[in-house]
Structure formats: structure tokens, C-alpha cells
Motif scaffolding. Sequence first.
Motif, short mmCIF file in Angstrom:
data_model
loop_
_atom_site.label_atom_id
_atom_site.label_comp_id
_atom_site.label_asym_id
_atom_site.label_seq_id
_atom_site.Cartn_x
_atom_site.Cartn_y
_atom_site.Cartn_z
N SER A 91 5.68 2.55 -51.63
CA SER A 91 5.84 1.12 -51.95
C SER A 91 4.65 0.61 -52.75
CB SER A 91 5.97 0.31 -50.65
OG SER A 91 7.14 0.64 -49.95
N VAL A 146 8.42 -4.21 -46.59
CA VAL A 146 7.84 -5.55 -46.46
C VAL A 146 7.04 -5.60 -45.16
CG1 VAL A 146 9.75 -6.59 -47.73
CG2 VAL A 146 9.87 -6.44 -45.23
N GLY A 187 12.55 -3.02 -45.31
CA GLY A 187 12.28 -3.05 -46.75
C GLY A 187 13.44 -3.58 -47.55
N PRO A 242 15.33 -8.77 -45.85
CA PRO A 242 15.30 -7.31 -46.02
C PRO A 242 16.65 -6.68 -45.66
CG PRO A 242 14.07 -7.94 -44.06
CD PRO A 242 14.41 -9.21 -44.78
N PRO A 292 13.90 -6.37 -49.87
CA PRO A 292 14.34 -7.77 -49.74
C PRO A 292 15.21 -8.20 -50.92
CG PRO A 292 12.10 -7.67 -50.57
CD PRO A 292 12.49 -6.27 -50.26
N GLY A 301 9.32 -9.79 -42.29
CA GLY A 301 10.68 -9.35 -42.60
C GLY A 301 11.62 -9.57 -41.44
N THR A 321 16.27 -13.35 -49.80
CA THR A 321 14.97 -12.70 -49.57
C THR A 321 14.97 -11.84 -48.31
OG1 THR A 321 14.07 -14.52 -48.22
CG2 THR A 321 13.81 -14.69 -50.62
#
Length: 333
Positions: free
Chosen positions: A256, A294, A118, A227, A120, A299, A225
Motif C-alpha cells: 500500500s 486503510v 482496504g 472500505p 475505500p 475504516g 468512502t
Amino acid sequence: MALKKLIDRRSMMLSTAALALAGTPAFSQELTKVKVGWLRSSLSLVLHPIAMDEGFYKKNGIEPLTKTVRSGDGSIGPQSVMQGELDVYIGVISDVAKINSEANENGIQPPLVVAALGSPGATNLVLKSSLPFNGLDDIKGLRIGVSSLGSAHLVTFRHYLAEKGTTVEKLGLRLVAVGGGDMPPALLSGQIDGFLHSQPTPSIAVATGQAKLVLAPNQMGIAGTSPNVGIIVSRKWAAANKATLTRLVAALRQTSEAYPTIPKDRIVKIAAAHLGGEPELIAASYDSVDPRLVPGQQGADTYWSVEMSAMKERGEVGKNFQQKDLFDFGLIQ
């Protein structure tokens, strides 16, 4: 007749009670306690306290027994998972990669695994206001604070520099280990000229009037971008507690999904309570942070092209280290 009515009434009461129990999830009666280590460093890690305060863990039958890990001490988390002192660690991934690669090189199955990814794009470069910045040439020779020399933010920044055809070494940057919370004071006192970290630390520094944000995540290309956060467990614990791990990650995934619908002032209140800092500064950071999980494989691919390529180049992990040696998203399916 009276006896028959009494029996009928008791039967109805028992049936109603049975239906009520049948409609109640089994774990609502007793939550599963999970020892969770949480890196308390920035808004990038705020998903865990949101899941606690908004009841997503409880909804999934989990009671997290949280142990905080201070920014700069991130390597403690994976080590504690290996030793069984923690069941789960929510923190950066780079130390896990080093541990698993070393095991791999010695013919041992990598002991740790990342079950979800997660947050990012969390890396920011902050400089003193008095320093010019029109491009990377302006940071040559500067003292840059990083939470550790294995910092995920440093890895991200290295990849960004590579995209621009340069390196930390070519720029002559002097890296100084500074805890996240100590970065703004270190900048103000002249111990460092700038730092790499996630929000709200940059906003705290900028609010003093003596610092400026010169590179945000959305200005760092692909590196911006990648993670930054992993849900980390030992393979041994995951094998014995797959249902618990699945429910814990489900709680974070539901958090999330709900994140965009939770009022901003509520997020700020939770962040201030668990991370510290002034609410107005956290609010100023809100739009530049995405703490959500993500899609796993997507990811992992981005992480591999950003952080892992840089780590392999510097020899921090073996050349033959593969994604399967670090990630296993099948654990939560």
C-alpha cells in the motif's frame, strides 16, 4: 608459520560467514506457506497480486498459495476459511458479518475475524447509453445487475440511496445476480439495464459505446468512502499463527505504501495478468481506484455507519452485533 597463517585465514573465513548469516533474516531461507483465497473480481482487489509480483510477500517471509474465488461466488471464501481449506481470505466483508452474527445470536463466539481493511470507495453505477440519467428518478423500475444479493456494492448503493431519502424498493429496482465479468455482455444483450461494480468493469462497458458511468464513488457521499475489502481469517487460525498473520498484513501494508510510487504501466501489467482485461481499459480505470489498506479503526467506523447500518436495518445481522464481533486489529500488533 605456514600453519599459523592457514589457521588465521580459516578463522577469518568462518567469521565472515557468521557475519553474513547474522545479517540475513531467518525467513529468507524458508518461506512460510499460507493458503490465501483471493476474490478475483476487480481492480479493488489488485493489492494481493502486486504484493506477489513485486516481492513484498517474499520480503516478509510469506509464500502465498493462492486460490482464486470468482466474482459472485464471494461467500465461498469465508466458508473455506471456516472449514480450514484456506488460511486467509482477501475479499468482501458482508458474508463474514452474516456468519458471525448468526453465531453470536446462538451464543457462540464468532468464528471469523477481519484483521485489516482496504479499498475505500469502489462502487460505480453504469447504465445503458440510451437511458436518460438526470437523477435517481430516472432509474425507477430498471433491472440492475449485482454480483450477488449480498454484494458490498449493493450495500454501498443502498446507503447512498438512504442519504438521498429513498430505497431500492421505493425505486422499484429489479436486482439481477450477474458475475462481474458477465456484466458488460449482459448489458449489451439487454438482460439488464445497468449494473453496480468496481473498476475495470465499468470502463469495459463504457468502451463498447453502449454504456455510460452515471455515478462514481466520489459522487456517493460517505458511502463512497467505505472500505470494501477485508483480510479475513478464523479466530482459531489467527491465535495459532499470529506472527504469520502479522507478516502477511505487513506485506500488504508495505505494498500500500509503495503503490503510489510503482509506475502506472507496471500496475496495469500486473492487473491484466491476474485479473484479465485489456491493458488500455485497465489504464483508463487507474485514477478512479484505490486498492490500498486503510487505518483499521477509521475504516471500521466508516464501514459500520455505511454497510452495517444497512445490514441491520434489513435484518441481515442482529441488532446487538458489535464491531468487536467482526474486527480485531490487535491481531497484527
